[in-house]
Write a protein that holds these residues in place. Sequence first.
Motif, PDB file in Angstrom:
ATOM      1  N   ILE A   1       0.841  -1.199   0.000  1.00 52.17           N
ATOM      2  CA  ILE A   1       0.000   0.000   0.000  1.00 52.17           C
ATOM      3  C   ILE A   1       0.878   1.252   0.000  1.00 52.17           C
ATOM      4  O   ILE A   1       0.627   2.214  -0.738  1.00 52.17           O
ATOM      5  N   THR A   2       1.929   1.240   0.812  1.00 51.67           N
ATOM      6  CA  THR A   2       2.877   2.353   0.841  1.00 51.67           C
ATOM      7  C   THR A   2       3.448   2.616  -0.538  1.00 51.67           C
ATOM      8  O   THR A   2       3.485   3.770  -1.016  1.00 51.67           O
ATOM      9  N   LEU A   3       3.909   1.572  -1.212  1.00 53.32           N
ATOM     10  CA  LEU A   3       4.491   1.724  -2.545  1.00 53.32           C
ATOM     11  C   LEU A   3       3.465   2.250  -3.535  1.00 53.32           C
ATOM     12  O   LEU A   3       3.785   3.107  -4.369  1.00 53.32           O
ATOM     13  N   SER A   4       2.240   1.755  -3.450  1.00 50.10           N
ATOM     14  CA  SER A   4       1.193   2.216  -4.364  1.00 50.10           C
ATOM     15  C   SER A   4       0.964   3.717  -4.215  1.00 50.10           C
ATOM     16  O   SER A   4       0.892   4.457  -5.207  1.00 50.10           O
ATOM     17  N   LEU A   5       0.855   4.181  -2.971  1.00 49.41           N
ATOM     18  CA  LEU A   5       0.651   5.604  -2.729  1.00 49.41           C
ATOM     19  C   LEU A   5       1.857   6.424  -3.180  1.00 49.41           C
ATOM     20  O   LEU A   5       1.713   7.475  -3.817  1.00 49.41           O
ATOM     21  N   ALA A   6       3.052   5.946  -2.849  1.00 52.02           N
ATOM     22  CA  ALA A   6       4.272   6.697  -3.166  1.00 52.02           C
ATOM     23  C   ALA A   6       4.516   6.778  -4.665  1.00 52.02           C
ATOM     24  O   ALA A   6       4.960   7.817  -5.177  1.00 52.02           O
TER      25      ALA A   6
ATOM     26  N   VAL B   1       4.600   9.931   2.397  1.00 51.08           N
ATOM     27  CA  VAL B   1       3.888   8.727   2.818  1.00 51.08           C
ATOM     28  C   VAL B   1       4.513   8.191   4.104  1.00 51.08           C
ATOM     29  O   VAL B   1       5.705   7.863   4.133  1.00 51.08           O
ATOM     30  N   TRP B   2       3.696   8.116   5.151  1.00 48.58           N
ATOM     31  CA  TRP B   2       4.119   7.506   6.409  1.00 48.58           C
ATOM     32  C   TRP B   2       3.616   6.062   6.433  1.00 48.58           C
ATOM     33  O   TRP B   2       2.420   5.814   6.231  1.00 48.58           O
TER      34      TRP B   2
ATOM     35  N   THR C   1       9.704  -2.541   4.117  1.00 41.53           N
ATOM     36  CA  THR C   1       9.017  -1.433   3.458  1.00 41.53           C
ATOM     37  C   THR C   1      10.002  -0.351   3.040  1.00 41.53           C
ATOM     38  O   THR C   1       9.959   0.158   1.912  1.00 41.53           O
ATOM     39  N   ALA C   2      10.906   0.016   3.949  1.00 41.58           N
ATOM     40  CA  ALA C   2      11.901   1.037   3.629  1.00 41.58           C
ATOM     41  C   ALA C   2      12.791   0.586   2.475  1.00 41.58           C
ATOM     42  O   ALA C   2      13.100   1.374   1.564  1.00 41.58           O
ATOM     43  N   GLY C   3      13.205  -0.671   2.502  1.00 41.07           N
ATOM     44  CA  GLY C   3      14.047  -1.193   1.428  1.00 41.07           C
ATOM     45  C   GLY C   3      13.316  -1.259   0.104  1.00 41.07           C
ATOM     46  O   GLY C   3      13.875  -0.937  -0.952  1.00 41.07           O
ATOM     47  N   ASN C   4      12.046  -1.679   0.131  1.00 44.21           N
ATOM     48  CA  ASN C   4      11.263  -1.761  -1.095  1.00 44.21           C
ATOM     49  C   ASN C   4      10.988  -0.379  -1.682  1.00 44.21           C
ATOM     50  O   ASN C   4      10.962  -0.204  -2.907  1.00 44.21           O
ATOM     51  N   ALA C   5      10.787   0.596  -0.806  1.00 41.91           N
ATOM     52  CA  ALA C   5      10.613   1.968  -1.288  1.00 41.91           C
ATOM     53  C   ALA C   5      11.886   2.441  -1.985  1.00 41.91           C
ATOM     54  O   ALA C   5      11.838   3.016  -3.084  1.00 41.91           O
TER      55      ALA C   5
ATOM     56  N   VAL D   1       9.015   8.190   1.413  1.00 43.77           N
ATOM     57  CA  VAL D   1       8.445   7.236   2.372  1.00 43.77           C
ATOM     58  C   VAL D   1       9.182   7.318   3.710  1.00 43.77           C
ATOM     59  O   VAL D   1      10.416   7.338   3.749  1.00 43.77           O
ATOM     60  N   HIS D   2       8.408   7.347   4.804  1.00 39.35           N
ATOM     61  CA  HIS D   2       8.947   7.245   6.159  1.00 39.35           C
ATOM     62  C   HIS D   2       8.326   6.008   6.799  1.00 39.35           C
ATOM     63  O   HIS D   2       7.117   5.984   7.053  1.00 39.35           O
TER      64      HIS D   2
END
Length: 207
Positions: free
Chosen positions: A74-79, A87-88, A100-104, A112-113
């Motif tokens: 979801i984070t990646l989709s938004l970012a 994106v938090w 999540t941080a690595g995938n971003a 992304v945070h």
Amino acid sequence: MADNEQYFSSTPSSQDVRRELQVTLRGREVVVETSHGVFSGSRLDLGTSVLLRHAPEPPEHGVFLDLGCGWGPITLSLALESPESTVWAVDVNERALELTAGNAKRNGCENVHAVTPDAFAEEFPSDAGFDVIWSNPPIRIGKEALHELLMTYLPRLNHGGEAYLVVQRNLGSDSLIPWLADQLGDGFTVGKYASSKGYRVIEVLRA
């Protein structure tokens, strides 16, 4: 302990065995890294897929939240959809936050945070809010803990902000809608936005 029993532990006891997945997030093909001990570590979860398929396009700018981020779909989709947003990604699971941080980073998302709830409380301004919240919330933590979690973050929607939550119908989505409406009170509108594959997408709007 099975993966689905420990994904909401802060430090999973299972071995951290990384694997790559290729997934499609709102029409974008991305390669991500996952592991044991995080939510749906072997695939894109069905509920998350339903949310990503039905949630409306987020604004270009703003402050967004993925509550219970797991390895970050979801984070990646938004970012990726709104690269000028912030994106938090919040999760109690430290392995999930690392993923999540690595995938971003590997997908070029510099906006992304990824933080624990405690770190979020320290880093995020107390008088600030969110323009968008998307979440596949951790239903299995129990009703009381879930209610506390949702009421920690949903009231922080900015005026004009919107939240979309995906919840399995047989795990209480239909009873959650009136509860949220009652708890959030005047100024918020809560309703069913979409239904698919046994899931409801719940919409929360702040006037």
